[in-house]
Design a protein around this motif. Sequence first.
Motif, PDB file in Angstrom:
ATOM      1  N   ASN A   1     -54.773  58.741  10.669  1.00 10.95           N
ATOM      2  CA  ASN A   1     -55.214  59.962  10.012  1.00 10.95           C
ATOM      3  C   ASN A   1     -54.306  61.097  10.467  1.00 10.95           C
ATOM      4  O   ASN A   1     -54.289  61.438  11.652  1.00 10.95           O
ATOM      5  CB  ASN A   1     -56.668  60.285  10.349  1.00 10.95           C
ATOM      6  CG  ASN A   1     -57.167  61.517   9.604  1.00 10.95           C
ATOM      7  OD1 ASN A   1     -56.529  61.982   8.666  1.00 10.95           O
ATOM      8  ND2 ASN A   1     -58.313  62.024  10.014  1.00 10.95           N
TER       9      ASN A   1
ATOM     10  N   ASN B   1     -53.379  64.979  10.231  1.00  9.80           N
ATOM     11  CA  ASN B   1     -53.850  66.311   9.877  1.00  9.80           C
ATOM     12  C   ASN B   1     -52.779  67.321  10.269  1.00  9.80           C
ATOM     13  O   ASN B   1     -52.431  67.438  11.443  1.00  9.80           O
ATOM     14  CB  ASN B   1     -55.160  66.643  10.600  1.00  9.80           C
ATOM     15  CG  ASN B   1     -56.293  65.735  10.158  1.00  9.80           C
ATOM     16  OD1 ASN B   1     -56.360  65.343   8.997  1.00  9.80           O
ATOM     17  ND2 ASN B   1     -57.170  65.397  11.076  1.00  9.80           N
TER      18      ASN B   1
ATOM     19  N   PHE C   1     -62.032  56.077   1.928  1.00  8.13           N
ATOM     20  CA  PHE C   1     -61.055  57.050   1.444  1.00  8.13           C
ATOM     21  C   PHE C   1     -61.449  57.615   0.085  1.00  8.13           C
ATOM     22  O   PHE C   1     -61.235  58.807  -0.191  1.00  8.13           O
ATOM     23  CB  PHE C   1     -59.670  56.392   1.370  1.00  8.13           C
ATOM     24  CG  PHE C   1     -58.566  57.342   1.034  1.00  8.13           C
ATOM     25  CD1 PHE C   1     -57.960  58.081   2.033  1.00  8.13           C
ATOM     26  CD2 PHE C   1     -58.130  57.498  -0.276  1.00  8.13           C
ATOM     27  CE1 PHE C   1     -56.934  58.974   1.734  1.00  8.13           C
ATOM     28  CE2 PHE C   1     -57.110  58.383  -0.584  1.00  8.13           C
ATOM     29  CZ  PHE C   1     -56.509  59.118   0.428  1.00  8.13           C
TER      30      PHE C   1
ATOM     31  N   GLU D   1     -62.572  65.275   4.235  1.00 13.23           N
ATOM     32  CA  GLU D   1     -61.166  64.900   4.177  1.00 13.23           C
ATOM     33  C   GLU D   1     -60.597  64.572   5.559  1.00 13.23           C
ATOM     34  O   GLU D   1     -59.756  63.690   5.694  1.00 13.23           O
ATOM     35  CB  GLU D   1     -60.353  66.035   3.539  1.00 13.23           C
ATOM     36  CG  GLU D   1     -60.623  66.240   2.048  1.00 13.23           C
ATOM     37  CD  GLU D   1     -60.144  65.065   1.221  1.00 13.23           C
ATOM     38  OE1 GLU D   1     -59.171  64.392   1.650  1.00 13.23           O
ATOM     39  OE2 GLU D   1     -60.714  64.816   0.149  1.00 13.23           O
ATOM     40  N   HIS D   2     -61.066  65.274   6.570  1.00 15.27           N
ATOM     41  CA  HIS D   2     -60.505  65.035   7.902  1.00 15.27           C
ATOM     42  C   HIS D   2     -61.011  63.734   8.535  1.00 15.27           C
ATOM     43  O   HIS D   2     -60.513  63.332   9.588  1.00 15.27           O
ATOM     44  CB  HIS D   2     -60.836  66.216   8.829  1.00 15.27           C
ATOM     45  CG  HIS D   2     -62.313  66.405   9.054  1.00 15.27           C
ATOM     46  ND1 HIS D   2     -63.107  67.155   8.191  1.00 15.27           N
ATOM     47  CD2 HIS D   2     -63.142  65.957  10.035  1.00 15.27           C
ATOM     48  CE1 HIS D   2     -64.363  67.157   8.638  1.00 15.27           C
ATOM     49  NE2 HIS D   2     -64.403  66.432   9.749  1.00 15.27           N
TER      50      HIS D   2
ATOM     51  N   LYS E   1     -61.098  60.851   6.678  1.00 16.80           N
ATOM     52  CA  LYS E   1     -60.544  59.760   5.884  1.00 16.80           C
ATOM     53  C   LYS E   1     -59.257  59.262   6.521  1.00 16.80           C
ATOM     54  O   LYS E   1     -58.468  60.042   7.064  1.00 16.80           O
ATOM     55  CB  LYS E   1     -60.278  60.238   4.457  1.00 16.80           C
ATOM     56  CG  LYS E   1     -61.553  60.586   3.688  1.00 16.80           C
ATOM     57  CD  LYS E   1     -61.257  60.990   2.267  1.00 16.80           C
ATOM     58  CE  LYS E   1     -62.552  61.286   1.516  1.00 16.80           C
ATOM     59  NZ  LYS E   1     -62.306  61.671   0.101  1.00 16.80           N
TER      60      LYS E   1
END
Length: 219
Positions: free
Chosen positions: A33, A35, A147, A154-155, A157
Amino acid sequence: MASAGLQLLAFILALSGICGTITATLLPNWKVNANTGSNIITAIIQLQGLWMDCTWYSTGMFSCTLKHSILALPVYVQAARTSMVLSCILSALGICVSTVGMKCTRLGGDRETKSRTIFAGGLCFILSSVSGLIPTSWYVKEIVSNFWDPTIPEHNKHEPGGAIYLGFISTMLLFVAGVIFCTSCLKRHQGPRHYPPKQQGIQTTQSENSAGYNLRDYV
């Protein structure tokens, strides 16, 4: 000679497969993941594996935390742990058994015993590949379903990491090696059937006798 060469090729593929399976089991990047914020200093990469979770900061710092609690893990992670460890054990057993049964070694006794041994080694590799393919497929299914789930932020996924791809490749190598071993074993028992020399001699003698009797009748 060709069968011995195929067995040696299968053994090399099996060695590559077991090394890849062990590496994929221990790697922490089953889930990835990334970010990235507005500031490049805040960019981090979160990695999740079967045994630990790691975080890689843009500053170069890398920290990992072990997953101590087994019951707190999701079901697919627990199943992946068990299946991958079983795959490693079966592939290691297949390496030991196939070493005894290969034609290029002097272990295992006569040809019939070596044939059965190499078949058992190939079967271990096939079972190991199946045991490794199940958790990787299940893991990918969970990642993809999460997903595309709109209820998950979103953070939270993730995407499949390099350990999953390595696991897929390793299981395919183990499967190919197992098929080659089993096929090379079965080829020994297949071949053209010939009549024994004694039976051919008896048939020839009988035909000559019958021909001799016919000539006597004419004389």
